[in-house]
Design an enzyme around this catalytic site. Structure first.
Site, short mmCIF file in Angstrom:
data_model
loop_
_atom_site.label_atom_id
_atom_site.label_comp_id
_atom_site.label_asym_id
_atom_site.label_seq_id
_atom_site.Cartn_x
_atom_site.Cartn_y
_atom_site.Cartn_z
CG ASP A 301 -1.92 1.13 1.22
OD1 ASP A 301 -2.09 1.76 0.16
OD2 ASP A 301 -2.51 1.39 2.28
CB CYS A 341 -3.36 6.27 -3.50
SG CYS A 341 -1.69 6.75 -3.02
#
Length: 399
Positions: A301, A341
């Site tokens: 992540d 992201c």
């Protein structure tokens, strides 16, 4: 608008097409500067947006010094962004979140998607973290804070105006406690797991609520598994895996301070089971491979490797490299959860970079699930810019 004859910002011919589909941004090169010179506009001023014929497309606030020189807050022709409109849109956003979440821990306002461009509000029960990123919202700062205080009666309002986006708008960066006293750590609940977060020293607005459902899905795979949580921050993925019954979790982050918080969060669940490794993620993964370590689940992540379009080439190389390093650590039939992201890296592009990383290792990728940002980060259907988060739950298959 309040004036009898409101000012207009008029667009060039054919530049209205995107706005007519529902998009909310006007770029400076779309403006007919001969008819409506940008130099005559006041940053934060509210006016009408019109096509080249003068047909009104909606109401917006402007910043003539920014590439995005206007942001619509209504497609009607006579609306003012004032305390009343802000209150109504906050009430609408609050009602929606209240129906969705059992605990008052969520993103309350997600900018354009909630009809309040340039405003983000995260709620941690009685603590609100507010971020204002545009001039148009900044001139309404006190109004926004007053409405939030009246509506929610929080114990603490923390203004986190340190985003780099403010510099693009010509605004200063700062943080300020507007109301109450900000504790050293705050508590939040996500997926029934409690976390402590050092809000004043945290990243962004303190927590990444957008991955809530993806972390919940990770819990389903975690029982009895050995898990590696890379770019772990304070252990959001790893601690939830531990709660779900993972046999062992290792959290990797560059910050020793965040990892200490991750350990404390884990100890509230189980005294043993979570360890940490501080250092550059790429280097830590390489060292783990050299040491012969293997995991059943690896979670990637990372922060956005592609913040601007011009970063695409270098950023894609980084995504391929980090995925390849992670894949080398997986046991047979292990699970890779790979997220991004970066808005500029589309969903298909992320998968392609995962595939290319696997191909280097003579493996094929089997996608089990696809993840997305949670419902407190709703996507505005006309604005792909609001759709940024993606995650793939993958297995590798020998070729």
């Amino acid at each position: 608008m309040t004036d009898a004859t409101p000012r207009q910002l008029r667009l060039k011919k054919r530049e209205e097409r995107r706005l007519k589909t529902g998009h909310l941004w006007v770029y400076s090169n779309e403006v007919d500067v001969k008819t409506t010179p940008l130099t005559e506009l006041v940053p934060g001023e509210q006016l009408q947006i019109a096509d080249y014929r003068g047909n009104v497309l909606g109401c917006a606030y402007v910043n003539p010094n920014s590439l995005i020189c206007a942001r619509l807050f209504s497609h009607q022709d006579d609306v003012t962004l004032d305390a009343e409109l802000i209150r109504r849109r906050l009430e609408r956003a609050l009602k929606f979140r209240h129906e969705l979440f059992a605990a008052p821990h969520y993103r309350l306002v997600y900018g354009e998607s909630d009809g309040l461009p340039g405003l983000v509000v995260d709620r941690f029960d009685t603590i609100l973290v507010v971020q204002i990123t545009t001039v148009g919202m900044d001139v309404l700062r006190d109004t926004i804070l007053d409405v939030l205080d009246t509506l929610l009666k929080p114990a603490v309002i923390y203004l986190r105006n340190d985003s780099s986006a403010r510099e693009q708008e010509g605004l200063e960066r700062y943080t300020e406690v507007i109301k109450g006293e900000l504790p050293d750590q705050i508590e939040l609940i996500e997926n029934k797991v409690r976390f402590q977060v050092p809000l004043a020293e945290s990243q962004k607005t303190g927590w990444y609520f957008d991955h809530r459902l993806n972390r919940l899905r990770c819990q389903a795979y975690a029982p009895g598994k050995r898990v590696l949580d890379v770019f772990s921050y304070v252990g959001a993925w790893g601690v939830q895996a531990l709660q779900a019954g993972a046999s062992e979790v290792i959290c990797v982050d560059s910050s020793e301070e965040y990892l200490q918080v991750a350990q404390a969060n884990a100890r509230a669940i189980r005294e043993q089971g979570l360890t940490t490794l501080a250092g550059d993620a790429f280097e830590v993964l390489r060292q783990l491979h050299e040491q012969g370590e293997r995991f059943d689940i690896v979670v990637l992540d990372p922060p956005a490797f592609i913040k601007r379009r011009k970063d695409m080439k270098e950023g894609e190389l980084a995504y391929r490299r980090i995925n390849r390093l992670a894949m080398r650590l997986l046991n047979e039939d292990g699970l890779l959860i790979s997220a991004s992201c970066s808005y500029h890296l589309g969903r298909r592009k992320l998968l392609d970079n995962i595939r290319r990383a696997a191909h280097k290792l003579e493996q094929e990728v089997q996608v089990l699930e696809q993840g997305h940002q949670g419902p407190d980060h709703p996507v505005h259907a006309a604005m792909p810019e609001t759709d940024y988060l993606k995650a793939y739950f993958c297995r590798l298959l020998a070729m």
